[in-house]
Design a protein around this motif. Structure first.
Motif, PDB file in Angstrom:
ATOM      1  N   GLU A   3       0.850  -1.188   0.000  1.00  0.00           N
ATOM      2  CA  GLU A   3       0.000   0.000   0.000  1.00  0.00           C
ATOM      3  C   GLU A   3       0.886   1.238   0.000  1.00  0.00           C
ATOM      4  O   GLU A   3       1.869   1.315   0.712  1.00  0.00           O
ATOM      5  N   SER A   4       0.524   2.191  -0.785  1.00  0.00           N
ATOM      6  CA  SER A   4       1.262   3.446  -0.829  1.00  0.00           C
ATOM      7  C   SER A   4       0.539   4.486   0.012  1.00  0.00           C
ATOM      8  O   SER A   4      -0.684   4.516   0.064  1.00  0.00           O
ATOM      9  N   ALA A   5       1.308   5.331   0.666  1.00  0.00           N
ATOM     10  CA  ALA A   5       0.710   6.414   1.449  1.00  0.00           C
ATOM     11  C   ALA A   5       0.141   7.486   0.517  1.00  0.00           C
ATOM     12  O   ALA A   5      -0.697   8.273   0.917  1.00  0.00           O
ATOM     13  N   LEU A   6       0.598   7.498  -0.723  1.00  0.00           N
ATOM     14  CA  LEU A   6       0.126   8.480  -1.691  1.00  0.00           C
ATOM     15  C   LEU A   6      -0.895   7.844  -2.621  1.00  0.00           C
ATOM     16  O   LEU A   6      -0.766   6.691  -3.006  1.00  0.00           O
ATOM     17  N   SER A   7      -1.899   8.614  -3.000  1.00  0.00           N
ATOM     18  CA  SER A   7      -2.866   8.126  -3.980  1.00  0.00           C
ATOM     19  C   SER A   7      -2.225   8.172  -5.359  1.00  0.00           C
ATOM     20  O   SER A   7      -1.213   8.839  -5.576  1.00  0.00           O
ATOM     21  N   GLU A   8      -2.818   7.453  -6.301  1.00  0.00           N
ATOM     22  CA  GLU A   8      -2.302   7.472  -7.671  1.00  0.00           C
ATOM     23  C   GLU A   8      -2.277   8.890  -8.226  1.00  0.00           C
ATOM     24  O   GLU A   8      -1.325   9.284  -8.897  1.00  0.00           O
ATOM     25  N   ALA A   9      -3.297   9.648  -7.938  1.00  0.00           N
ATOM     26  CA  ALA A   9      -3.367  11.029  -8.431  1.00  0.00           C
ATOM     27  C   ALA A   9      -2.235  11.873  -7.854  1.00  0.00           C
ATOM     28  O   ALA A   9      -1.640  12.695  -8.556  1.00  0.00           O
ATOM     29  N   GLU A  10      -1.918  11.662  -6.572  1.00  0.00           N
ATOM     30  CA  GLU A  10      -0.819  12.420  -5.946  1.00  0.00           C
ATOM     31  C   GLU A  10       0.525  12.065  -6.577  1.00  0.00           C
ATOM     32  O   GLU A  10       1.356  12.947  -6.800  1.00  0.00           O
ATOM     33  N   VAL A  11       0.715  10.804  -6.872  1.00  0.00           N
ATOM     34  CA  VAL A  11       1.969  10.376  -7.499  1.00  0.00           C
ATOM     35  C   VAL A  11       2.098  11.023  -8.875  1.00  0.00           C
ATOM     36  O   VAL A  11       3.153  11.567  -9.220  1.00  0.00           O
ATOM     37  N   VAL A  12       1.029  10.985  -9.656  1.00  0.00           N
ATOM     38  CA  VAL A  12       1.051  11.590 -10.995  1.00  0.00           C
ATOM     39  C   VAL A  12       1.318  13.084 -10.896  1.00  0.00           C
ATOM     40  O   VAL A  12       2.131  13.628 -11.655  1.00  0.00           O
ATOM     41  N   VAL A  18       7.698  17.794 -11.461  1.00  0.00           N
ATOM     42  CA  VAL A  18       9.149  17.805 -11.738  1.00  0.00           C
ATOM     43  C   VAL A  18       9.447  17.658 -13.224  1.00  0.00           C
ATOM     44  O   VAL A  18      10.579  17.423 -13.611  1.00  0.00           O
ATOM     45  N   GLY A  19       8.414  17.809 -14.056  1.00  0.00           N
ATOM     46  CA  GLY A  19       8.644  17.904 -15.487  1.00  0.00           C
ATOM     47  C   GLY A  19       8.260  16.706 -16.340  1.00  0.00           C
ATOM     48  O   GLY A  19       8.439  16.746 -17.558  1.00  0.00           O
ATOM     49  N   PHE A  20       7.743  15.644 -15.757  1.00  0.00           N
ATOM     50  CA  PHE A  20       7.333  14.498 -16.565  1.00  0.00           C
ATOM     51  C   PHE A  20       5.999  14.795 -17.242  1.00  0.00           C
ATOM     52  O   PHE A  20       5.111  15.391 -16.642  1.00  0.00           O
TER      53      PHE A  20
END
Length: 69
Positions: A3-12, A18-20
């Motif tokens: 489980e990630s502490a960040l949601s998929e939207a937060e990761v994106v 940072v420029g991706f």
């Protein structure tokens, strides 16, 4: 998978910050998914890393893997 502490939207959003661009994010996702599948398959077969592989391109790309051994 963990489980990630960040949601998929937060990761994106962090990647975009940072420029991706979307194409980069898709490529990152596909590469991660591929390595996840290959690693699970190899582990299910009991495969181990060969020392030569860790000293070659894999070790250069993933230095933390070499240090962990």
């Amino acid at each position: 998978a963990r489980e990630s502490a960040l949601s998929e939207a937060e990761v994106v959003e962090r990647l975009r910050a940072v420029g991706f661009v979307d194409e980069d994010i898709l490529e990152i996702s596909l590469i991660c998914a591929y390595y996840n599948m290959v690693n699970r398959f190899a582990e299910s077969l009991g495969a181990e890393n060969e020392e030569e592989q860790l000293n070659g391109p894999v070790g250069q790309a993933l230095p933390w893997l070499v240090r962990a051994r």
